[in-house]
Design a protein around this motif. Structure first.
Motif, mmCIF file in Angstrom:
data_model
loop_
_atom_site.group_PDB
_atom_site.id
_atom_site.type_symbol
_atom_site.label_atom_id
_atom_site.label_comp_id
_atom_site.label_asym_id
_atom_site.label_seq_id
_atom_site.Cartn_x
_atom_site.Cartn_y
_atom_site.Cartn_z
ATOM 1 N N ILE A 13 0.832 -1.204 0.000
ATOM 2 C CA ILE A 13 0.000 0.000 0.000
ATOM 3 C C ILE A 13 0.865 1.251 0.000
ATOM 4 C CG2 ILE A 13 -1.602 1.347 1.416
ATOM 5 C CD1 ILE A 13 -2.978 -1.310 2.096
ATOM 6 N N ARG A 14 1.925 1.250 0.801
ATOM 7 C CA ARG A 14 2.821 2.407 0.851
ATOM 8 C C ARG A 14 3.404 2.690 -0.532
ATOM 9 N NH1 ARG A 14 7.147 0.755 3.907
ATOM 10 N NH2 ARG A 14 5.679 0.474 5.598
ATOM 11 N N ARG A 15 3.838 1.637 -1.206
ATOM 12 C CA ARG A 15 4.428 1.808 -2.540
ATOM 13 C C ARG A 15 3.385 2.283 -3.558
ATOM 14 N NH1 ARG A 15 9.350 -1.340 -2.218
ATOM 15 N NH2 ARG A 15 10.291 -0.364 -0.407
ATOM 16 N N MET A 16 2.172 1.762 -3.461
ATOM 17 C CA MET A 16 1.116 2.187 -4.391
ATOM 18 C C MET A 16 0.771 3.663 -4.192
ATOM 19 S SD MET A 16 -1.541 -0.963 -4.492
ATOM 20 C CE MET A 16 -1.879 -1.420 -6.169
ATOM 21 N N ILE A 17 0.640 4.070 -2.946
ATOM 22 C CA ILE A 17 0.319 5.473 -2.659
ATOM 23 C C ILE A 17 1.455 6.374 -3.130
ATOM 24 C CG2 ILE A 17 -0.008 7.154 -0.796
ATOM 25 C CD1 ILE A 17 -1.623 4.987 0.690
ATOM 26 N N ALA A 27 -3.326 13.460 -9.153
ATOM 27 C CA ALA A 27 -2.980 13.375 -7.729
ATOM 28 C C ALA A 27 -2.931 14.776 -7.113
ATOM 29 C CB ALA A 27 -1.633 12.693 -7.549
ATOM 30 N N LEU A 28 -3.299 14.836 -5.860
ATOM 31 C CA LEU A 28 -3.245 16.107 -5.133
ATOM 32 C C LEU A 28 -1.795 16.510 -4.897
ATOM 33 C CD1 LEU A 28 -5.923 15.335 -2.403
ATOM 34 C CD2 LEU A 28 -6.234 16.719 -4.453
ATOM 35 N N PRO A 29 -1.500 17.803 -4.924
ATOM 36 C CA PRO A 29 -0.118 18.224 -4.654
ATOM 37 C C PRO A 29 0.248 18.141 -3.174
ATOM 38 C CG PRO A 29 -1.509 20.125 -5.085
ATOM 39 C CD PRO A 29 -2.359 18.908 -5.302
ATOM 40 N N ASP A 30 -0.735 17.889 -2.319
ATOM 41 C CA ASP A 30 -0.532 17.863 -0.874
ATOM 42 C C ASP A 30 0.028 16.512 -0.431
ATOM 43 O OD1 ASP A 30 -0.635 18.261 1.843
ATOM 44 O OD2 ASP A 30 -2.809 18.095 1.976
ATOM 45 N N GLU A 31 1.310 16.468 -0.122
ATOM 46 C CA GLU A 31 1.954 15.217 0.292
ATOM 47 C C GLU A 31 1.454 14.750 1.659
ATOM 48 O OE1 GLU A 31 6.430 13.868 1.185
ATOM 49 O OE2 GLU A 31 6.118 14.874 -0.750
ATOM 50 N N ASP A 32 1.059 15.686 2.513
ATOM 51 C CA ASP A 32 0.541 15.335 3.837
ATOM 52 C C ASP A 32 -0.738 14.506 3.737
ATOM 53 O OD1 ASP A 32 2.613 16.632 5.096
ATOM 54 O OD2 ASP A 32 1.483 18.487 5.413
ATOM 55 N N HIS A 33 -1.524 14.772 2.708
ATOM 56 C CA HIS A 33 -2.760 14.015 2.509
ATOM 57 C C HIS A 33 -2.451 12.533 2.320
ATOM 58 C CE1 HIS A 33 -6.741 12.934 1.098
ATOM 59 N NE2 HIS A 33 -6.165 12.342 0.060
ATOM 60 N N ALA A 39 -1.089 6.312 6.784
ATOM 61 C CA ALA A 39 -1.197 6.033 8.225
ATOM 62 C C ALA A 39 -2.555 5.409 8.546
ATOM 63 C CB ALA A 39 -0.986 7.316 9.024
ATOM 64 N N TYR A 40 -3.602 5.892 7.893
ATOM 65 C CA TYR A 40 -4.949 5.341 8.083
ATOM 66 C C TYR A 40 -4.984 3.874 7.629
ATOM 67 C CZ TYR A 40 -9.979 4.722 7.549
ATOM 68 O OH TYR A 40 -11.262 4.248 7.635
ATOM 69 N N ALA A 41 -4.408 3.599 6.463
ATOM 70 C CA ALA A 41 -4.384 2.226 5.947
ATOM 71 C C ALA A 41 -3.595 1.305 6.884
ATOM 72 C CB ALA A 41 -3.780 2.205 4.543
ATOM 73 N N ASP A 42 -2.470 1.790 7.394
ATOM 74 C CA ASP A 42 -1.677 0.994 8.345
ATOM 75 C C ASP A 42 -2.481 0.675 9.596
ATOM 76 O OD1 ASP A 42 0.472 0.970 6.645
ATOM 77 O OD2 ASP A 42 1.678 2.392 7.805
ATOM 78 N N LYS A 43 -3.191 1.676 10.099
ATOM 79 C CA LYS A 43 -4.004 1.477 11.307
ATOM 80 C C LYS A 43 -5.105 0.456 11.053
ATOM 81 C CE LYS A 43 -7.140 4.415 13.051
ATOM 82 N NZ LYS A 43 -7.694 5.675 13.532
#
Length: 114
Positions: A13-17, A27-33, A39-43
């Motif tokens: 998932i991390r690699r896909m995102i 894609a949104l320019p906001d890296e924080d998003h 983090a949500y997916a990990d949780k």
């Protein structure tokens, strides 16, 4: 199985995102998003009711993502999935094999009472 199944799911998932955030034109320019989404997916993976026996999310009878986040992840996976074969072939093949695993029965404590 050991904890490697969940760990591998998180890595995939991390690699896909990351691929989506870097390369996708919409894609949104906001890296924080995307950091928050990861983090949500990990949780959600940490709290999966199936644990190490979890099925692929699209086959899971328990949808643990909020509807908006689920739709966003589907969009990311649709875009990044085919491109993952070139960037991360081992993760892609393992994910495709996991996709073919049978869906386990819901654990007893999560089944509805009769």
């Amino acid at each position: 199985m050991t904890a490697s199944r969940i760990r591998r799911e998180k890595l995939t998932i991390r690699r896909m995102i990351a691929l989506y955030a870097r390369r996708c034109p919409q894609a949104l320019p906001d890296e924080d998003h995307y950091s928050a989404l990861n983090a949500y997916a990990d949780k959600r993976l940490d709290k999966c009711v199936f644990g190490e026996n979890k099925p692929a999310c699209k086959q899971c009878p328990v949808h643990c993502y909020q509807p908006a986040k689920r739709e966003e992840m589907k969009q990311i996976m649709r875009w990044a999935g085919p491109r993952m074969l070139w960037r991360h072939p081992v993760l892609t093949v393992l994910h495709l094999l996991d996709d073919r695993r049978p869906v386990p029965e819901l654990p007893e404590k999560y089944r509805p009472k009769k």
